[in-house]
Design a protein around this motif. Structure first.
Motif, mmCIF file in Angstrom:
data_model
loop_
_atom_site.group_PDB
_atom_site.id
_atom_site.type_symbol
_atom_site.label_atom_id
_atom_site.label_comp_id
_atom_site.label_asym_id
_atom_site.label_seq_id
_atom_site.Cartn_x
_atom_site.Cartn_y
_atom_site.Cartn_z
ATOM 1 N N LYS A 1 0.938 -1.129 0.101
ATOM 2 C CA LYS A 1 0.129 -0.028 0.019
ATOM 3 C C LYS A 1 0.940 1.303 -0.030
ATOM 4 O O LYS A 1 2.050 1.264 0.788
ATOM 5 N N LEU A 2 0.696 2.122 -1.006
ATOM 6 C CA LEU A 2 1.656 3.311 -1.005
ATOM 7 C C LEU A 2 0.625 4.755 -0.549
ATOM 8 O O LEU A 2 1.384 5.828 -0.453
ATOM 9 N N ALA A 3 -0.688 4.455 -0.569
ATOM 10 C CA ALA A 3 -1.383 5.415 -0.010
ATOM 11 C C ALA A 3 -0.884 6.442 1.412
ATOM 12 O O ALA A 3 -0.822 5.339 2.182
ATOM 13 N N GLY A 4 -0.612 7.422 1.366
ATOM 14 C CA GLY A 4 -0.453 8.219 2.502
ATOM 15 C C GLY A 4 1.214 7.879 3.063
ATOM 16 O O GLY A 4 1.593 8.425 4.011
ATOM 17 N N SER B 1 -4.717 6.246 3.295
ATOM 18 C CA SER B 1 -4.611 4.816 3.213
ATOM 19 C C SER B 1 -5.645 4.220 4.066
ATOM 20 O O SER B 1 -6.006 4.684 5.007
ATOM 21 N N LYS B 2 -6.086 3.091 3.313
ATOM 22 C CA LYS B 2 -7.345 2.311 3.896
ATOM 23 C C LYS B 2 -6.438 1.325 5.054
ATOM 24 O O LYS B 2 -5.584 0.868 4.808
ATOM 25 N N PRO B 3 -7.232 1.212 5.999
ATOM 26 C CA PRO B 3 -6.631 0.424 7.242
ATOM 27 C C PRO B 3 -6.658 -1.115 7.009
ATOM 28 O O PRO B 3 -7.191 -1.688 6.152
ATOM 29 N N GLY B 4 -5.715 -1.780 7.497
ATOM 30 C CA GLY B 4 -5.507 -3.146 7.475
ATOM 31 C C GLY B 4 -6.016 -3.984 8.797
ATOM 32 O O GLY B 4 -6.544 -3.198 9.629
ATOM 33 N N ALA C 1 0.102 -4.786 10.717
ATOM 34 C CA ALA C 1 -1.009 -4.864 9.654
ATOM 35 C C ALA C 1 -2.303 -4.105 10.291
ATOM 36 O O ALA C 1 -2.906 -3.579 9.734
ATOM 37 N N GLY C 2 -2.016 -4.340 11.428
ATOM 38 C CA GLY C 2 -3.459 -3.588 12.538
ATOM 39 C C GLY C 2 -3.387 -2.367 13.026
ATOM 40 O O GLY C 2 -4.291 -1.632 13.485
ATOM 41 N N LEU C 3 -2.056 -1.814 12.777
ATOM 42 C CA LEU C 3 -1.816 -0.525 13.354
ATOM 43 C C LEU C 3 -2.698 0.625 12.412
ATOM 44 O O LEU C 3 -2.827 0.425 11.298
ATOM 45 N N LYS C 4 -3.035 1.555 13.051
ATOM 46 C CA LYS C 4 -3.882 2.728 12.607
ATOM 47 C C LYS C 4 -3.044 4.143 12.944
ATOM 48 O O LYS C 4 -2.768 4.318 14.112
ATOM 49 N N PRO D 1 9.868 4.631 6.644
ATOM 50 C CA PRO D 1 8.517 4.518 6.244
ATOM 51 C C PRO D 1 7.310 4.645 7.097
ATOM 52 O O PRO D 1 7.369 3.949 8.367
ATOM 53 N N ARG D 2 6.093 5.007 6.582
ATOM 54 C CA ARG D 2 5.003 4.803 7.405
ATOM 55 C C ARG D 2 4.503 3.271 7.169
ATOM 56 O O ARG D 2 4.533 2.781 5.906
ATOM 57 N N ILE D 3 4.193 2.560 8.222
ATOM 58 C CA ILE D 3 4.085 0.985 7.713
ATOM 59 C C ILE D 3 2.668 0.562 8.667
ATOM 60 O O ILE D 3 2.304 -0.713 8.276
ATOM 61 N N ALA D 4 2.073 1.523 8.884
ATOM 62 C CA ALA D 4 0.690 1.092 9.803
ATOM 63 C C ALA D 4 -0.273 0.737 8.777
ATOM 64 O O ALA D 4 -0.341 1.274 7.703
ATOM 65 N N GLY D 5 -0.727 -0.337 8.903
ATOM 66 C CA GLY D 5 -1.886 -1.062 7.937
ATOM 67 C C GLY D 5 -1.305 -1.941 6.793
ATOM 68 O O GLY D 5 -2.006 -2.052 6.008
ATOM 69 N N GLN D 6 0.152 -1.965 6.924
ATOM 70 C CA GLN D 6 0.699 -2.553 5.652
ATOM 71 C C GLN D 6 0.408 -3.889 5.397
ATOM 72 O O GLN D 6 0.025 -4.868 6.576
ATOM 73 N N HIS D 7 0.099 -4.651 4.164
ATOM 74 C CA HIS D 7 -0.010 -5.898 4.270
ATOM 75 C C HIS D 7 1.135 -6.765 4.921
ATOM 76 O O HIS D 7 2.191 -6.525 4.735
ATOM 77 N N GLN D 8 0.449 -7.876 5.433
ATOM 78 C CA GLN D 8 1.360 -8.885 5.996
ATOM 79 C C GLN D 8 2.404 -9.445 5.189
ATOM 80 O O GLN D 8 3.561 -9.587 5.369
#
Length: 223
Positions: A73-76, A123-126, A220-223, A169-176
């Motif tokens: 995910k690259l958004a945000g 970015s959409k949450p994971g 992946a669950g961080l927001k 980098p921002r890593i919150a919500g990134q794919h596992q």
């Protein structure tokens, strides 16, 4: 006295005027070209057929929200970090067949424009998926692994995974799957190794597969 020094003073004044004229003739440095997010949006969504550039959206999703778990995910993401990675893909430090080919086709302005566009997206949450490892992932992210000298992820990427521009980098919500793949490549010493962060190589090299999977799921669950 004044008459005796008059020729000397005159010559000094003429020399100073000449230097001043030369300095003013030198062109002032041009300001850095500002990134154009609108152009970045067009290139991201449509590519550029005339140059053979594919659309980024086909792999990274609408507005940078990839639905393919091996593609990030690259958004945000921090604008400066995206730009740096696009540059790194053109070097041996981060050699990835698809992205290296694409990045080498982009101009420096293209890289900055795409980065500006993605940095402005939401970015959409994971979500974490494995309840059996959530505690281990949380422990590693927040406190590291003292026995292995693994620093807490939060010390660089922040308590909520928002990172720091350029460096982290921002890593919150990134794919596992993507996070696991990157940590594994940082750990690798093979040809596919990711070499553009000595710090991450050191950390990943001290982590087991289970530890990498656990922290990736927590991230992946961080927001």
């Amino acid at each position: 006295m004044n008459r005796a020094f008059s020729p000397f003073i005159k010559s000094m004044l003429l020399a100073l005027l000449a230097v001043s004229a030369t300095a003013s003739a030198v062109e002032a440095p041009k300001p850095a070209v500002k990134a154009d997010a609108a152009k970045g949006a067009t290139l991201y969504a449509d590519g550029d057929a005339a140059r053979g550039l594919p659309a980024c959206v086909s792999c990274h999703g609408a507005a940078g929200n990839s639905t393919i778990t091996v593609n990030p995910k690259l958004a945000g993401q921090h604008e400066s970090y995206i730009y740096k990675q696009l540059v790194d893909f053109t070097t041996p430090e981060r050699n990835q067949p698809v992205m290296t080919t694409y990045a080498k086709m982009l101009s420096d302005a293209d890289k900055k424009n795409i980065a500006a566009y993605l940095g402005a997206q939401l970015s959409k949450p994971g979500a974490a998926k494995n309840k059996d490892t959530i505690d281990l992932g949380k422990k590693i992210y927040r406190g590291g692994i003292a026995s292995k000298q693994v620093a807490a992820c939060a010390s660089c990427h922040g308590a909520t995974g928002n990172g720091m521009p350029v460096q982290y980098p921002r890593i919150a919500g990134q794919h596992q799957d993507y996070t696991v793949a990157q940590l594994t490549m940082f750990r690798s010493t093979k040809a596919d190794a990711r070499k553009n962060s000595a710090q991450m190589h050191t950390i990943a090299a001290r982590m087991s597969d289970d530890e990498i999977a656990a922290v990736a799921d927590y991230i992946a669950g961080l927001k």
